[in-house]
Design a protein around this motif. Structure first.
Motif, short mmCIF file in Angstrom:
data_model
loop_
_atom_site.label_atom_id
_atom_site.label_comp_id
_atom_site.label_asym_id
_atom_site.label_seq_id
_atom_site.Cartn_x
_atom_site.Cartn_y
_atom_site.Cartn_z
N UNK A 109 48.08 52.16 49.56
CA UNK A 109 48.63 50.81 49.59
C UNK A 109 47.57 49.82 49.13
N UNK A 110 47.93 48.89 48.26
CA UNK A 110 46.99 47.92 47.71
C UNK A 110 46.65 46.87 48.77
N UNK A 111 45.35 46.77 49.09
CA UNK A 111 44.89 45.74 50.04
C UNK A 111 43.82 44.84 49.42
N UNK A 112 43.49 45.09 48.15
CA UNK A 112 42.50 44.26 47.48
C UNK A 112 42.63 44.39 45.98
N UNK A 113 42.47 43.26 45.27
CA UNK A 113 42.53 43.24 43.81
C UNK A 113 41.38 42.39 43.31
N UNK A 114 40.54 42.96 42.45
CA UNK A 114 39.46 42.19 41.84
C UNK A 114 39.11 42.82 40.50
N UNK A 115 37.92 42.52 39.98
CA UNK A 115 37.50 43.09 38.70
C UNK A 115 36.13 43.74 38.85
N UNK A 116 35.94 44.82 38.11
CA UNK A 116 34.67 45.53 38.14
C UNK A 116 33.69 44.87 37.18
N UNK A 117 32.44 45.38 37.18
CA UNK A 117 31.41 44.85 36.29
C UNK A 117 31.77 45.07 34.83
N UNK A 118 32.62 46.07 34.55
CA UNK A 118 33.06 46.33 33.17
C UNK A 118 34.31 45.54 32.82
N UNK A 119 34.70 44.60 33.68
CA UNK A 119 35.83 43.71 33.44
C UNK A 119 37.19 44.41 33.56
N UNK A 120 37.23 45.55 34.25
CA UNK A 120 38.49 46.24 34.47
C UNK A 120 39.09 45.81 35.81
N UNK A 121 40.43 45.76 35.87
CA UNK A 121 41.10 45.47 37.14
C UNK A 121 40.78 46.58 38.13
#
Length: 688
Positions: A109-121
């Protein structure tokens, strides 16, 4: 006689601190927390019982020890308490950690959404299900990045998804003594990290509200609405400022903000909550003043403080509540509560209360740059402006005071956080003061008031007006960031310091600020010593990645890397710690030309060979007494020192130092020791 006089003199100095000792409470707690994290072994659980008893007894005894010995006994009690708090927290957050590389179905289950250092979701999942792994050994939380064509269903809070991905245990330091991601992941309850190139599939409708993710759902809905009105990086910046969601801002904008020393505007911290609370406080006081009937019967100042506190609490919930935001809210809450009870709002005591609460709730925050920079800036600002107030120093004419206040604030905060930022990120923004002077005032004059206006108009569907005004200010700030970042020599690079540098700077600065009397200037001694140690830092001649995938050798031109692509995160960290602004491809060109899969050099007269891939491993030859690094496991018996992924899994990353024809090895395991977060018993669930 001389000894008696000296004792009396020391006693007089200590007694002179009475009434000023409370700010030392978080310092002592932090010292105990630091002791826990500095250990190279994990204390057994039973140790915390006598530590707790001894700390309690010391606290009780301190009251009977007099004004000279009493504070020292209190300090020991607080150090012991900090040690116990950190150890208890480490056991409390313990969850299963994946013990091997995994490829297969990933469900959660999704509990967090951000971006990695490589700019990927990047998605954080709980309620995780992995193929062929029993529930007791399954990590409670995993984090996966969406690469390639891994789009599929739109990630939403509470959405249960499935995909096929690669997972691995959180990795240790990329070099001995470096940032320990294993420890960081342990306190985040992350048991595995990885990526997928397969589209994600939604298994059911989002259950944000029903699944206890109501605040997260509101945050992401607000972020989506902001980005709908303001497109591109302006919308991403606005979403970050209002909701803490940074997933929509591009890597190029982030790089410009960092190079111009404006990245702190992205984090919802003291500046944002302070400006919000100040705006609401002023607006309520003005509104009450416009109603004489109310103003004569209601304490407008206390009423305004109450409204400002409520606004700050809502902002805290909407932002996601990271450490910087929690610290800022606690600080603002203490100040506003002081207003309500007719006490001084801004003081070092208020800063100390905020630090104590953060350390009690999240002792691991002490090791992070967010906590260190937040409290360094806040403490320095309170100390400087408190000195100006106490000495009745005015900042020129009335019309000039706001301008000078902004200049002084930016300069003081910049000086206070510069060594911490340089130590953690290995960069220095040469024109950061200019960028902040051109941007920070606009945050208070336009951006934050416009955000409050948008929030007030949102129930009526008219928030676009406030967001439009907010976008004007953020467009200017991003323009300043790109302009400053584009200047020649806008950003410099510094080598990473040794482990004693930041503690020495902190001890010296705190003594300089908190101690009363001329002895405080003694705080400059550890600070000068720290600078000297930093200037003489000895970087490893050779670094070996913990996977064997990359080797870096120091040359006259800088560190030469064994390959131009792959293991990019490790390569970037090595070069940054060297104070080298080159990219991986340029660093790889420094290595003398050999076949791509077998790279050889010499370290202190000892041959060092990096063998990349299975085919090269079958052809590799070992020179007796040499060092051979494989990127794949090998079972061949060779007459040299071999590092392959199997051995490196036990040692972690390796640093080599050449001295007088001898090569000295230092491994990450030598530095970190055996702790809860790097235990091989990865499926174990630690007691809570």
């Amino acid at each position: 006689m001389r000894s008696t006089a000296l004792r009396d003199h020391i006693g007089a100095i200590v007694l002179n601190q009475r009434g000023f000792l409370f700010p030392w409470v978080p310092v002592c707690l932090a010292a105990g927390i630091a002791v826990y994290f500095a250990l190279r072994f994990e204390p057994p659980v039973w140790v915390y019982v006598p530590c707790t008893i001894l700390s309690g007894c010391a606290a009780l005894a301190a009251k009977r020890c007099g004004g000279i010995i009493g504070p020292l006994v209190w300090a020991l009690a607080l150090v012991g308490a900090g040690f116990v708090i950190a150890g208890t927290r480490a056991y409390q957050v313990g969850e299963p950690v994946l013990g091997w590389r995994y490829y297969g179905p990933v469900e959660g289950r999704i509990i967090g959404i951000d971006r990695s250092a490589s700019d990927a979701v990047r998605l954080t999942l709980d309620q995780v299900v992995l193929g062929r792994i029993s529930a007791p050994r399954t990590p409670t939380r995993v984090r996966i990045s969406l690469h390639g064509d891994a789009t599929g269903a739109t990630p939403l809070p509470g959405l249960r998804i499935m995909t096929t991905g690669h997972l691995s245990p959180p990795s240790g330091p990329v070099e001995p003594g470096g940032f320990d991601f294993q420890r960081h992941a342990w306190f985040q309850r992350l048991g595995a990290v990885g990526y997928t190139r397969v589209p994600i599939v939604a298994l059911n409708a989002p259950q944000g509200w029903r699944g206890g993710l109501g605040v997260f759902s509101v945050r992401m809905a607000a972020s989506a609405r902001v980005q709908q009105v303001l497109e591109g990086d302006i919308g991403g910046f606005a979403a970050a400022v209002t909701t803490g969601d940074r997933s929509a801002i591009s890597q190029s904008a982030l790089d410009a903000l960092r190079a111009s020393n404006l990245a702190h505007l992205l984090a919802i911290s003291g500046l944002h909550i302070g400006l919000l609370a100040g705006f609401v406080f002023s607006a309520v006081r003005v509104a009450v003043a416009l109603l004489p009937f109310v103003a004569l019967r209601v304490p407008s100042k206390k009423l305004a403080a109450g409204f400002a506190l409520c606004a700050a609490a809502i902002y805290l919930g909407l932002s996601g509540g990271n450490v910087a935001t929690e610290r800022a809210f606690i600080m603002v809450a203490v100040a506003l509560c002081a207003v309500m009870v007719d006490r001084r709002a801004i003081s070092l005591r208020a800063v100390a209360v905020a630090a104590i609460l953060v350390l009690l709730l999240r002792p691991e925050a002490l090791l992070g740059p967010g906590f260190q920079m937040s409290f360094a800036a806040t403490t320095a600002l309170v100390a400087v402006f408190g000195t100006l107030r106490d000495r009745k120093i005015t900042l020129g004419p009335v019309w000039l005071r706001p301008v000078l206040a902004v200049v002084i604030s930016s300069a003081v905060a910049g000086v206070a956080t510069a060594p911490i930022g340089a130590a953690h990120f290995n960069t220095v923004s040469h024109f950061g003061l200019i960028a902040n002077l051109l941007s920070v005032p606009l945050m208070g004059i336009l951006v934050i008031p416009a955000a409050v206006l948008a929030a007030c108009l949102a129930p009526f569907g008219a928030e676009a007006l406030g967001l439009w005004a907010m976008g004007l200010g953020l467009r200017w700030i991003l323009g300043v960031a790109h302009w400053v970042a584009g200047l020649d020599n806008a950003q410099g690079y510094v080598q990473g310091p040794g482990p004693a540098v930041l503690p020495l700077i902190a001890i010296g600065a705190l003594f300089l600020i908190l101690w009363q009397g001329r002895v405080r200037w003694g705080g400059l001694v550890p600070m000068v010593l720290a600078v000297a140690l930093w200037a003489q830092v000895d970087r490893p001649q050779v670094l070996i990645a913990d996977t064997g995938a990359l080797v870096g050798v120091m040359t006259d031109q800088g560190r030469a890397l064994s390959k131009p692509r792959g293991a990019g995160f490790i390569a970037l960290n090595w070069l940054e710690n060297d104070g080298d602004g080159a990219d991986q491809e340029k660093a790889a060109s420094r290595w003398d030309g050999q076949p791509d899969r077998i790279r050889q050099t010499y370290v202190g007269g000892v041959p060092l060979t990096h063998v990349i891939g299975k085919k090269a491993a079958a052809q590799a030859e070992c020179i007796k007494g040499g060092i051979l690094v494989f990127s794949v496991p090998t079972e061949t018996a060779l007459a040299c020192d071999v590092f392959d992924p199997v051995r490196l899994r036990e040692t972690g990353s390796v640093a080599l130092y050449a001295d007088k024809g001898q090569v000295r090895f230092v491994t990450a395991k030598d530095i970190t020791g055996a702790r809860l977060w790097n235990s091989n018993d990865s499926g174990r669930r630690y007691p809570k």
